[in-house]
Design a protein around this motif. Structure first.
Motif, PDB file in Angstrom:
ATOM      1  N   GLU A  80       0.830  -1.208   0.000  1.00 48.50           N
ATOM      2  CA  GLU A  80       0.000   0.000   0.000  1.00 48.50           C
ATOM      3  C   GLU A  80       0.866   1.261   0.000  1.00 48.50           C
ATOM      4  O   GLU A  80       0.572   2.236  -0.701  1.00 48.50           O
ATOM      5  N   GLU A  81       1.918   1.231   0.780  1.00 47.74           N
ATOM      6  CA  GLU A  81       2.842   2.367   0.814  1.00 47.74           C
ATOM      7  C   GLU A  81       3.492   2.562  -0.556  1.00 47.74           C
ATOM      8  O   GLU A  81       3.660   3.693  -1.034  1.00 47.74           O
ATOM      9  N   TRP A  82       3.840   1.456  -1.203  1.00 51.01           N
ATOM     10  CA  TRP A  82       4.473   1.497  -2.528  1.00 51.01           C
ATOM     11  C   TRP A  82       3.500   2.075  -3.567  1.00 51.01           C
ATOM     12  O   TRP A  82       3.875   2.913  -4.385  1.00 51.01           O
ATOM     13  N   GLU A  83       2.257   1.646  -3.530  1.00 53.18           N
ATOM     14  CA  GLU A  83       1.273   2.083  -4.520  1.00 53.18           C
ATOM     15  C   GLU A  83       0.929   3.566  -4.383  1.00 53.18           C
ATOM     16  O   GLU A  83       0.590   4.218  -5.365  1.00 53.18           O
ATOM     17  N   ARG A  84       1.006   4.082  -3.175  1.00 55.05           N
ATOM     18  CA  ARG A  84       0.655   5.492  -2.951  1.00 55.05           C
ATOM     19  C   ARG A  84       1.797   6.447  -3.283  1.00 55.05           C
ATOM     20  O   ARG A  84       1.657   7.656  -3.135  1.00 55.05           O
ATOM     21  N   TRP A  85       2.914   5.887  -3.741  1.00 54.87           N
ATOM     22  CA  TRP A  85       4.044   6.731  -4.138  1.00 54.87           C
ATOM     23  C   TRP A  85       3.645   7.654  -5.275  1.00 54.87           C
ATOM     24  O   TRP A  85       2.949   7.251  -6.215  1.00 54.87           O
ATOM     25  N   GLU A  86       4.080   8.902  -5.211  1.00 55.36           N
ATOM     26  CA  GLU A  86       3.802   9.869  -6.257  1.00 55.36           C
ATOM     27  C   GLU A  86       4.966   9.947  -7.219  1.00 55.36           C
ATOM     28  O   GLU A  86       6.118  10.108  -6.817  1.00 55.36           O
ATOM     29  N   LYS A  87       4.663   9.830  -8.495  1.00 52.32           N
ATOM     30  CA  LYS A  87       5.693   9.922  -9.516  1.00 52.32           C
ATOM     31  C   LYS A  87       6.411  11.269  -9.408  1.00 52.32           C
ATOM     32  O   LYS A  87       5.790  12.303  -9.227  1.00 52.32           O
ATOM     33  N   GLY A  88       7.713  11.233  -9.505  1.00 53.86           N
ATOM     34  CA  GLY A  88       8.498  12.450  -9.371  1.00 53.86           C
ATOM     35  C   GLY A  88       9.177  12.566  -8.027  1.00 53.86           C
ATOM     36  O   GLY A  88      10.090  13.370  -7.837  1.00 53.86           O
ATOM     37  N   THR A  89       8.742  11.742  -7.057  1.00 55.94           N
ATOM     38  CA  THR A  89       9.412  11.691  -5.760  1.00 55.94           C
ATOM     39  C   THR A  89      10.217  10.405  -5.683  1.00 55.94           C
ATOM     40  O   THR A  89       9.926   9.429  -6.377  1.00 55.94           O
ATOM     41  N   GLU A  90      11.189  10.382  -4.825  1.00 53.83           N
ATOM     42  CA  GLU A  90      12.109   9.240  -4.773  1.00 53.83           C
ATOM     43  C   GLU A  90      11.592   8.155  -3.836  1.00 53.83           C
ATOM     44  O   GLU A  90      11.228   8.418  -2.697  1.00 53.83           O
ATOM     45  N   ARG A  91      11.557   6.936  -4.338  1.00 60.26           N
ATOM     46  CA  ARG A  91      11.193   5.803  -3.495  1.00 60.26           C
ATOM     47  C   ARG A  91      12.410   5.340  -2.706  1.00 60.26           C
ATOM     48  O   ARG A  91      13.545   5.412  -3.189  1.00 60.26           O
ATOM     49  N   GLU A  92      12.163   4.827  -1.507  1.00 59.40           N
ATOM     50  CA  GLU A  92      13.276   4.379  -0.668  1.00 59.40           C
ATOM     51  C   GLU A  92      13.991   3.184  -1.292  1.00 59.40           C
ATOM     52  O   GLU A  92      15.201   3.173  -1.438  1.00 59.40           O
ATOM     53  N   VAL A  93      13.211   2.169  -1.666  1.00 52.41           N
ATOM     54  CA  VAL A  93      13.791   0.953  -2.226  1.00 52.41           C
ATOM     55  C   VAL A  93      12.713   0.222  -3.022  1.00 52.41           C
ATOM     56  O   VAL A  93      11.518   0.325  -2.717  1.00 52.41           O
ATOM     57  N   TRP A  94      13.124  -0.489  -4.076  1.00 53.87           N
ATOM     58  CA  TRP A  94      12.172  -1.263  -4.873  1.00 53.87           C
ATOM     59  C   TRP A  94      11.470  -2.289  -3.982  1.00 53.87           C
ATOM     60  O   TRP A  94      12.094  -2.950  -3.141  1.00 53.87           O
ATOM     61  N   LEU A  95      10.157  -2.428  -4.167  1.00 52.25           N
ATOM     62  CA  LEU A  95       9.371  -3.322  -3.326  1.00 52.25           C
ATOM     63  C   LEU A  95       9.854  -4.763  -3.437  1.00 52.25           C
ATOM     64  O   LEU A  95       9.817  -5.522  -2.459  1.00 52.25           O
ATOM     65  N   GLY A  96      10.308  -5.158  -4.629  1.00 53.29           N
ATOM     66  CA  GLY A  96      10.828  -6.515  -4.791  1.00 53.29           C
ATOM     67  C   GLY A  96      11.995  -6.797  -3.866  1.00 53.29           C
ATOM     68  O   GLY A  96      12.137  -7.909  -3.334  1.00 53.29           O
ATOM     69  N   LYS A  97      12.821  -5.790  -3.642  1.00 49.21           N
ATOM     70  CA  LYS A  97      13.956  -5.939  -2.736  1.00 49.21           C
ATOM     71  C   LYS A  97      13.506  -5.880  -1.283  1.00 49.21           C
ATOM     72  O   LYS A  97      14.004  -6.619  -0.426  1.00 49.21           O
ATOM     73  N   LYS A  98      12.553  -4.997  -1.012  1.00 50.56           N
ATOM     74  CA  LYS A  98      12.055  -4.844   0.359  1.00 50.56           C
ATOM     75  C   LYS A  98      11.420  -6.133   0.866  1.00 50.56           C
ATOM     76  O   LYS A  98      11.521  -6.473   2.046  1.00 50.56           O
ATOM     77  N   LEU A  99      10.770  -6.866  -0.037  1.00 54.62           N
ATOM     78  CA  LEU A  99      10.121  -8.139   0.338  1.00 54.62           C
ATOM     79  C   LEU A  99      10.963  -9.344  -0.095  1.00 54.62           C
ATOM     80  O   LEU A  99      10.436 -10.419  -0.350  1.00 54.62           O
ATOM     81  N   PHE A 100      12.266  -9.162  -0.140  1.00 58.95           N
ATOM     82  CA  PHE A 100      13.169 -10.150  -0.744  1.00 58.95           C
ATOM     83  C   PHE A 100      12.938 -11.572  -0.241  1.00 58.95           C
ATOM     84  O   PHE A 100      12.910 -12.526  -1.024  1.00 58.95           O
ATOM     85  N   ASP A 101      12.755 -11.747   1.064  1.00 63.30           N
ATOM     86  CA  ASP A 101      12.633 -13.103   1.625  1.00 63.30           C
ATOM     87  C   ASP A 101      11.216 -13.652   1.542  1.00 63.30           C
ATOM     88  O   ASP A 101      10.933 -14.751   2.028  1.00 63.30           O
ATOM     89  N   GLN A 102      10.290 -12.908   0.905  1.00 66.57           N
ATOM     90  CA  GLN A 102       8.892 -13.332   0.813  1.00 66.57           C
ATOM     91  C   GLN A 102       8.548 -14.016  -0.511  1.00 66.57           C
ATOM     92  O   GLN A 102       7.534 -14.692  -0.619  1.00 66.57           O
ATOM     93  N   TRP A 103       9.423 -13.861  -1.516  1.00 64.08           N
ATOM     94  CA  TRP A 103       9.062 -14.324  -2.851  1.00 64.08           C
ATOM     95  C   TRP A 103       9.240 -15.829  -3.034  1.00 64.08           C
ATOM     96  O   TRP A 103      10.215 -16.413  -2.552  1.00 64.08           O
ATOM     97  N   THR A 104       8.299 -16.422  -3.739  1.00 67.50           N
ATOM     98  CA  THR A 104       8.406 -17.805  -4.207  1.00 67.50           C
ATOM     99  C   THR A 104       8.404 -17.780  -5.733  1.00 67.50           C
ATOM    100  O   THR A 104       7.560 -17.123  -6.346  1.00 67.50           O
ATOM    101  N   ARG A 105       9.359 -18.475  -6.340  1.00 72.84           N
ATOM    102  CA  ARG A 105       9.466 -18.508  -7.804  1.00 72.84           C
ATOM    103  C   ARG A 105       8.597 -19.629  -8.354  1.00 72.84           C
ATOM    104  O   ARG A 105       8.681 -20.776  -7.913  1.00 72.84           O
ATOM    105  N   ILE A 106       7.750 -19.298  -9.322  1.00 75.41           N
ATOM    106  CA  ILE A 106       6.869 -20.283  -9.953  1.00 75.41           C
ATOM    107  C   ILE A 106       7.023 -20.177 -11.464  1.00 75.41           C
ATOM    108  O   ILE A 106       6.762 -19.121 -12.040  1.00 75.41           O
ATOM    109  N   GLU A 107       7.454 -21.257 -12.105  1.00 75.16           N
ATOM    110  CA  GLU A 107       7.581 -21.255 -13.557  1.00 75.16           C
ATOM    111  C   GLU A 107       6.421 -22.039 -14.159  1.00 75.16           C
ATOM    112  O   GLU A 107       6.131 -23.174 -13.748  1.00 75.16           O
ATOM    113  N   ILE A 108       5.746 -21.444 -15.133  1.00 75.60           N
ATOM    114  CA  ILE A 108       4.603 -22.075 -15.784  1.00 75.60           C
ATOM    115  C   ILE A 108       4.949 -22.322 -17.243  1.00 75.60           C
ATOM    116  O   ILE A 108       5.277 -21.392 -17.982  1.00 75.60           O
ATOM    117  N   SER A 109       4.884 -23.581 -17.634  1.00 73.37           N
ATOM    118  CA  SER A 109       5.208 -23.964 -19.013  1.00 73.37           C
ATOM    119  C   SER A 109       3.936 -24.207 -19.814  1.00 73.37           C
ATOM    120  O   SER A 109       2.827 -24.241 -19.262  1.00 73.37           O
TER     121      SER A 109
END
Length: 262
Positions: A80-109
């Motif tokens: 929610e904090e990421w989505e409310r970011w206003e273009k033209g202002t600086e984000r602290e860190v990419w959300l993908g990095k902020k949630l680094f330990d939360q991701w699960t990789r799924i490959e679909i063939s």
């Protein structure tokens, strides 16, 4: 929820021929069937699908690589904090990095189908040209989360309208979400509560709708006037049992329902 609503309103239209019902059917949101064509090396950044809809995703040809994170309270607040970011202002860190330990990789063939429940945060990479058949749908069980994300999108949309730095416009939202909710109360929930006044799932739905729905909120292509919305909410209140807390709800669901006279 939409398929159920189409069935109920469709039956009523066949009986009555009502122009009002016909208009509702013709303007029913349609997000169940998409054909997605993706080029090799294309990428979709971190997001939750509009209104926290659940998703089916069938790969016809090619491959897709998803990185998904569960909708925990901590993850949702970060999103929610990421989505409310206003273009033209600086984000602290990419959300993908902020949630680094939360991701699960799924490959679909090719030939495989992904079913993703409501609210999962994800980003997608396409390693080769890909053709996908997919769709988005609303489910009763995720109603609270669907409202939460819809309100986030509405607040971001308001930012877009009042500032050139806004992130989204109406094409990024589930257009007609509120119409579907009002119609669900009128055509499904109220009749069901009259027939099953102590069914826990229905009472929970009613509590969520009474908390989330505002008769004064206007949307584009609104199906209902403010007075009609007020009447729907009053009727819902009239068929809802009085529930003071969660334990009361659990006990109420266990009480026998009086049989109706023949």
């Amino acid at each position: 929820m939409i398929r159920r609503l189409e069935g109920i309103i469709g039956d009523k239209f066949m009986e009555s021929g009502s122009e009002n019902l016909k208009k509702k059917l013709e303007s029913m949101p349609s997000y169940m069937k998409f054909l997605l064509l993706s080029m090799k090396n294309s990428y979709t950044d971190v997001h939750i699908d509009f209104s926290a809809t659940s998703v089916f995703y069938h790969v016809h040809t090619g491959r897709k690589i998803f990185y998904v994170a569960p909708p925990t309270e901590e993850n949702l607040k970060a999103y929610e904090e990421w989505e409310r970011w206003e273009k033209g202002t600086e984000r602290e860190v990419w959300l993908g990095k902020k949630l680094f330990d939360q991701w699960t990789r799924i490959e679909i063939s090719a030939g495989q189908t992904l079913m993703m429940p409501s609210g999962f945060i994800h980003f997608v990479f396409t390693p080769e040209d890909c053709v996908v058949i997919g769709g988005n749908f609303l489910l009763d069980r995720f109603l609270k989360l669907q409202f939460r994300l819809s309100k986030l999108e509405e607040s971001c949309l308001e930012l877009y309208r009042t500032s050139p730095t806004g992130q989204i416009n109406e094409t990024h939202t589930f257009e007609g979400f509120r119409n579907v909710m009002w119609a669900t109360i009128e055509f499904y929930l109220i009749p069901q509560l009259i027939e099953n006044p102590k069914k826990k799932e229905l009472i929970e739905m009613g509590m969520i709708f009474l908390e989330e729905m505002n008769a004064g909120q206007r949307i584009s292509q609104d199906w209902y006037s403010e007075e009609e919305k007020k009447a729907i909410l009053e009727k819902l209140k009239g068929v809802m049992p009085r529930v003071s807390n969660r334990r009361h709800l659990e006990n109420l669901a266990l009480e026998p329902v009086a049989k109706k006279p023949k």
